[in-house]
Every structure is written in structure tokens, then in C-alpha cells.
Design a protein around this motif. Structure first.
Motif, PDB file in Angstrom:
ATOM      1  N   UNK A 164       2.630  87.112  68.900  1.00 50.15           N
ATOM      2  CA  UNK A 164       3.321  86.708  70.132  1.00 50.15           C
ATOM      3  C   UNK A 164       2.373  86.068  71.136  1.00 50.15           C
ATOM      4  N   UNK A 165       1.081  86.385  71.031  1.00 48.13           N
ATOM      5  CA  UNK A 165       0.109  85.835  71.974  1.00 48.13           C
ATOM      6  C   UNK A 165      -0.314  84.413  71.639  1.00 48.13           C
ATOM      7  N   UNK A 166       0.040  83.932  70.447  1.00 48.57           N
ATOM      8  CA  UNK A 166      -0.299  82.546  70.099  1.00 48.57           C
ATOM      9  C   UNK A 166       0.499  81.613  71.003  1.00 48.57           C
ATOM     10  N   UNK A 167      -0.148  80.768  71.786  1.00 52.76           N
ATOM     11  CA  UNK A 167       0.595  79.930  72.736  1.00 52.76           C
ATOM     12  C   UNK A 167       1.304  78.786  72.025  1.00 52.76           C
ATOM     13  N   UNK A 168       2.354  78.240  72.627  1.00 53.99           N
ATOM     14  CA  UNK A 168       2.967  77.022  72.069  1.00 53.99           C
ATOM     15  C   UNK A 168       1.971  75.873  72.143  1.00 53.99           C
ATOM     16  N   UNK A 169       1.548  75.395  70.986  1.00 51.60           N
ATOM     17  CA  UNK A 169       0.499  74.375  70.920  1.00 51.60           C
ATOM     18  C   UNK A 169       1.156  73.002  70.883  1.00 51.60           C
ATOM     19  N   UNK A 170       0.867  72.203  71.883  1.00 54.83           N
ATOM     20  CA  UNK A 170       1.389  70.837  71.939  1.00 54.83           C
ATOM     21  C   UNK A 170       0.384  69.899  71.280  1.00 54.83           C
ATOM     22  N   UNK A 171       0.433  68.647  71.633  1.00 51.52           N
ATOM     23  CA  UNK A 171      -0.499  67.674  71.073  1.00 51.52           C
ATOM     24  C   UNK A 171       0.154  66.641  70.196  1.00 51.52           C
ATOM     25  N   UNK A 172       1.344  66.941  69.656  1.00 44.81           N
ATOM     26  CA  UNK A 172       2.088  66.000  68.825  1.00 44.81           C
ATOM     27  C   UNK A 172       3.515  65.905  69.344  1.00 44.81           C
ATOM     28  N   UNK A 173       4.200  64.857  68.947  1.00 46.22           N
ATOM     29  CA  UNK A 173       5.592  64.709  69.337  1.00 46.22           C
ATOM     30  C   UNK A 173       6.440  65.776  68.660  1.00 46.22           C
ATOM     31  N   UNK A 174       7.457  66.215  69.364  1.00 49.39           N
ATOM     32  CA  UNK A 174       8.326  67.244  68.824  1.00 49.39           C
ATOM     33  C   UNK A 174       8.047  68.595  69.461  1.00 49.39           C
ATOM     34  N   UNK A 175       8.558  69.617  68.806  1.00 50.10           N
ATOM     35  CA  UNK A 175       8.423  70.967  69.336  1.00 50.10           C
ATOM     36  C   UNK A 175       6.973  71.445  69.280  1.00 50.10           C
ATOM     37  N   UNK A 176       6.549  72.229  70.277  1.00 49.38           N
ATOM     38  CA  UNK A 176       5.230  72.855  70.184  1.00 49.38           C
ATOM     39  C   UNK A 176       5.208  73.855  69.026  1.00 49.38           C
TER      40      UNK A 176
END
Length: 280
Positions: A164-176
Motif C-alpha cells: 500500500x505504501x508504493x506510490x502511484x508512479x507516473x512518467x508515462x501516458x495513462x494510469x499511474x
């Protein structure tokens, strides 16, 4: 010295995340406030060398250890380290350097010389006070999330909280992205209850079975988390816990993870060299 401890690449990423300092009084302003970069250099110095805060050489770093400790406290309460970690993970994913399909999880004991939060009798150190570092890493050993618990806490109890502590990782198009497809773990996580919890989250558990001879083949991926612990414990302040406050020890652990992420980013950056003029 501050530039050596805090390179430009690290400072450029953390400077926008730091909270503004208090406004200076017009009347009786007092001494000038130490710059944030110099204070950060003191924090990194303690993290690398493992010295006490009072032993930070002000003539080398540029400020006292007490000043650096206060900035560490303030920036921890402001959530700077978690924000920096998310920024670096997004940069890694955008560069194609983060592979979250296969992840590994494990815990490591460290001795706690001072009592405080999240300290307990260590079962691997004759009941001496200790803490545990828990980390989940990607396919390359990049730390995605870390936590600190008492030395008497079982590894499996931190499986779901660490996921649960893994953050939503962005960087690409679409969902984190914030969860793996497959999770590797050793025999300490061999409980059917937690296997079912992982399946409900859409994660395939690849956990070694207790009572089975070695040679399952899972170690080909699981060893990466052990290497990450070796990287983290190269920072001498993390080998033994001195902080009474668990949030400050967690902050130093997150800062070390950020430094590891930055190293991976810089390792992939091509170096351009200027050709020397031809001799006549």
C-alpha cells in the motif's frame, strides 16, 4: 563541500519541494539563515559517515549538525522525502528504467542503540533492542517503498502495508502504476492467507515454501532485494539506528532510497565529450 555532498542533479530535484523558510524580521533580524543546500549537505554527511549530529564538522560542511537536524525534522514533517522519491520514480519510469512487473520484498534487522518508537527485542540478536527495515524493489533493485518497524515484528505483517505504501508512479501516458504483476518473497512470507490477499489484488505470489529443499529457482529474482539492502547499508547511519524518533530514521532511509534512484538515473545519462582540437 556542500556541492560534493549535494550534487547539482540532486539539488535541482529537491529544491522545488522544500517548504519556504520563515520570513526574516526587519527589526532585530539576527543571524542570516543557513541556506537549505548547506543544511542538506549536513544531513547527507551524517547519512554517509554515521557520525553524531553534534560531531558534524561545521568548518567542512558549512553549518552545525543541530541546524541540519532541525531541517531534517521540518522537512520530514512537510513530507519532502516521500515527494522526492515519487519524483525520481516517475523520472525512472519515463526513461524506461523502472520495471514493476516483477517485484521482490524482504526485511533486514538493524541494532537500535537508543530506545524509541518502533524498537523491539530482536530475535536474531539475543533479544537486544533493534528495528527492521522493510523494502520492496523492482526488477532492477530500485526501492519502491520502505518502512521501519520494531525488531520483533514478523516480516509477513508488513507485506500488505508495504504494498500500500508504493506510490502511484507516473512518467508515462495513462494510469499511474502502483502494483506489480508478480511478487517474489522468501519462506518468511509463506502463509496461505497472504497468498489469497495478493491474488485478490491481482498479484501473483511467488513465495518459497517452508520445508521444501532449496533450489526453487525464485532466488534468481529475489536476490535483488538483498543487493538493495547492501546498497542501503553502505550508508553508515542506517547500519545501526541511533534516532529515537522513528519518523527521522524513516526519513534518512527514504533519503538513501532517493540517492539510489538518482544514481540509476545518472548512470543511464550519456556523457558528451568535447573533442580536443587537432594538433598542427
Amino acid at each position: 563541500m556542500a556541492a560534493d555532498l549535494v550534487p547539482d542533479e540532486l539539488w535541482e530535484r529537491i529544491a522545488p519541494l522544500l517548504p519556504p523558510g520563515p520570513a526574516r524580521r526587519h527589526r532585530h533580524p539576527g543571524r542570516l539563515r543557513v541556506s537549505d543546500r548547506v543544511a542538506l549537505a549536513g544531513i547527507v554527511y551524517v547519512l554517509r559517515k554515521g557520525v553524531a549530529w553534534r560531531d558534524v564538522p561545521a568548518q567542512v560542511v558549512g553549518c552545525s549538525g543541530v541546524t541540519s537536524w532541525r531541517r531534517l525534522r521540518d522537512w520530514t514533517e512537510a513530507g519532502v522525502w516521500s515527494a522526492l522519491h515519487r519524483t525520481l520514480l516517475a523520472e525512472l519510469r519515463g526513461a524506461g528504467l523502472l520495471e514493476m512487473d516483477d517485484c521482490a520484498i524482504d526485511g533486514s534487522h538493524v541494532r537500535a542503540l537508543k530506545r524509541g518508537d518502533h524498537v523491539g527485542p530482536s530475535p536474531v540478536d539475543r533479544g537486544r533492542p533493534g528495528s527492521k527495515h522493510h523494502v520492496i524493489v523492482d526488477r532492477h533493485g530500485t526501492p519502491l517503498a520502505v518502512s521501519v518497524t520494531g525488531g520483533n515484528r514478523h516480516d509477513v505483517t508488513q507485506l500488505i502495508p508495504l504494498l500500500d505504501a508504493v506510490p502511484p508512479v507516473r512518467g508515462l501516458r495513462g494510469r499511474p502504476r502502483n502494483r506489480p504483476k508478480r511478487l517474489f518473497a522468501d519462506r518468511g512470507y509463506d502463509y496461505d492467507k497472504y497468498r489469497r490477499l495478493l491474488w485478490k489484488r491481482g498479484i501473483k505470489p511467488l513465495i518459497a515454501r517452508r520445508g521444501v529443499v532449496h533450489g526453487s529457482g525464485l532466488g534468481k529474482t529475489r536476490w535483488l532485494v538483498e543487493r538493495t539492502f547492501a546498497w542501503l547499508h553502505q550508508f553508515k547511519r542506517l547500519r545501526t539506528r541511533y534516532e529515537r524518533r522513528a519518523d527521522l530514521h524513516q526519513a534518512l532511509l527514504e533519503l538513501a532510497c532517493c540517492i539510489l534512484c538518482l544514481r540509476r538515473i545518472l548512470k543511464q545519462v550519456p556523457v558528451t565529450t568535447t573533442a580536443s582540437p587537432a594538433r598542427r
